[in-house]
Design a protein around this motif. Structure first.
Motif, PDB file in Angstrom:
ATOM      1  N   ASP A   1       8.312  -5.254  -7.826  1.00 21.26           N
ATOM      2  CA  ASP A   1       7.057  -4.690  -7.611  1.00 21.26           C
ATOM      3  C   ASP A   1       6.923  -3.585  -8.881  1.00 21.26           C
ATOM      4  O   ASP A   1       7.592  -2.968  -9.218  1.00 21.26           O
ATOM      5  N   ASP A   2       5.443  -3.756  -9.285  1.00 19.69           N
ATOM      6  CA  ASP A   2       5.132  -3.131 -10.520  1.00 19.69           C
ATOM      7  C   ASP A   2       4.556  -1.690 -10.618  1.00 19.69           C
ATOM      8  O   ASP A   2       3.977  -1.109 -11.380  1.00 19.69           O
ATOM      9  N   THR A   3       4.318  -1.283  -9.143  1.00 18.75           N
ATOM     10  CA  THR A   3       3.326  -0.015  -9.058  1.00 18.75           C
ATOM     11  C   THR A   3       4.292   1.060  -8.773  1.00 18.75           C
ATOM     12  O   THR A   3       5.935   0.703  -8.348  1.00 18.75           O
ATOM     13  N   ASP A   4       4.017   2.279  -8.994  1.00 14.80           N
ATOM     14  CA  ASP A   4       4.764   3.459  -8.519  1.00 14.80           C
ATOM     15  C   ASP A   4       4.416   4.150  -7.306  1.00 14.80           C
ATOM     16  O   ASP A   4       4.902   5.119  -7.139  1.00 14.80           O
ATOM     17  N   ASP A   5       3.695   3.481  -6.503  1.00 14.63           N
ATOM     18  CA  ASP A   5       3.211   3.859  -5.151  1.00 14.63           C
ATOM     19  C   ASP A   5       4.534   4.009  -4.314  1.00 14.63           C
ATOM     20  O   ASP A   5       5.420   3.110  -4.069  1.00 14.63           O
ATOM     21  N   PRO A   6       4.724   5.154  -3.546  1.00 14.13           N
ATOM     22  CA  PRO A   6       5.730   5.201  -2.531  1.00 14.13           C
ATOM     23  C   PRO A   6       5.479   4.257  -1.490  1.00 14.13           C
ATOM     24  O   PRO A   6       4.584   3.741  -1.171  1.00 14.13           O
ATOM     25  N   ILE A   7       6.727   3.935  -0.746  1.00 10.63           N
ATOM     26  CA  ILE A   7       6.641   2.890   0.372  1.00 10.63           C
ATOM     27  C   ILE A   7       6.557   3.891   1.542  1.00 10.63           C
ATOM     28  O   ILE A   7       7.227   4.893   1.666  1.00 10.63           O
ATOM     29  N   ASP A   8       5.455   3.425   2.432  1.00  6.68           N
ATOM     30  CA  ASP A   8       5.315   4.266   3.664  1.00  6.68           C
ATOM     31  C   ASP A   8       5.840   3.422   4.717  1.00  6.68           C
ATOM     32  O   ASP A   8       5.083   2.294   5.232  1.00  6.68           O
ATOM     33  N   HIS A   9       7.025   3.733   5.246  1.00  7.31           N
ATOM     34  CA  HIS A   9       7.822   3.225   6.415  1.00  7.31           C
ATOM     35  C   HIS A   9       8.430   4.096   6.922  1.00  7.31           C
ATOM     36  O   HIS A   9       9.035   4.904   6.454  1.00  7.31           O
ATOM     37  N   PRO A  10       8.455   4.353   8.530  1.00  5.20           N
ATOM     38  CA  PRO A  10       9.037   5.286   9.079  1.00  5.20           C
ATOM     39  C   PRO A  10      10.517   5.271   9.000  1.00  5.20           C
ATOM     40  O   PRO A  10      11.100   6.322   9.058  1.00  5.20           O
TER      41      PRO A  10
END
Length: 109
Positions: free
Chosen positions: A79-88
């Motif tokens: 994955d080439d984005t810097d967005d955080p992963i939103d998972h509990p």
């Protein structure tokens, strides 16, 4: 004289964010199996194109869901984005740095 082949190195590492090639979901790798480790019934039921069992498979927490998946290496891209992963469950597995990098928590054996 026999020639031993080197074990295949996994392309992705624990804590790395990935994207599924076909389904396009993002996720984070929480574990790597050097080869397929589920049962044959699951494999026959879950896989459309029968990825090789003798290559790495990954346990992935899926972004913006509560789901996790088991995915063959050939179906993943970095994955080439810097967005955080939103998972509990992310906080159960990782520390997140300011740069969006995930470091595995030390877990007891």
């Amino acid at each position: 004289m026999t020639t031993q082949s080197k074990p295949r190195r996994a392309r992705f590492s624990i804590g790395q964010t990935v994207r599924h090639k076909s389904y396009r979901y993002r996720g984070i790798v929480v574990d790597v199996d050097p080869s397929f480790r589920m049962d044959d019934a699951w494999y026959a039921d879950q896989t459309e194109r029968q990825p090789p069992k003798d290559k790495p498979w990954y346990h992935v927490l899926v972004d913006q869901t509560e789901m996790s998946t088991y995915v063959a290496e050939r179906n993943l891209l970095a994955d080439d984005t810097d967005d955080p992963i939103d998972h509990p469950d992310v906080e159960e597995w990782f520390n997140e740095s300011d740069e969006g990098l995930y470091t595995p928590l030390s877990r007891p054996n």
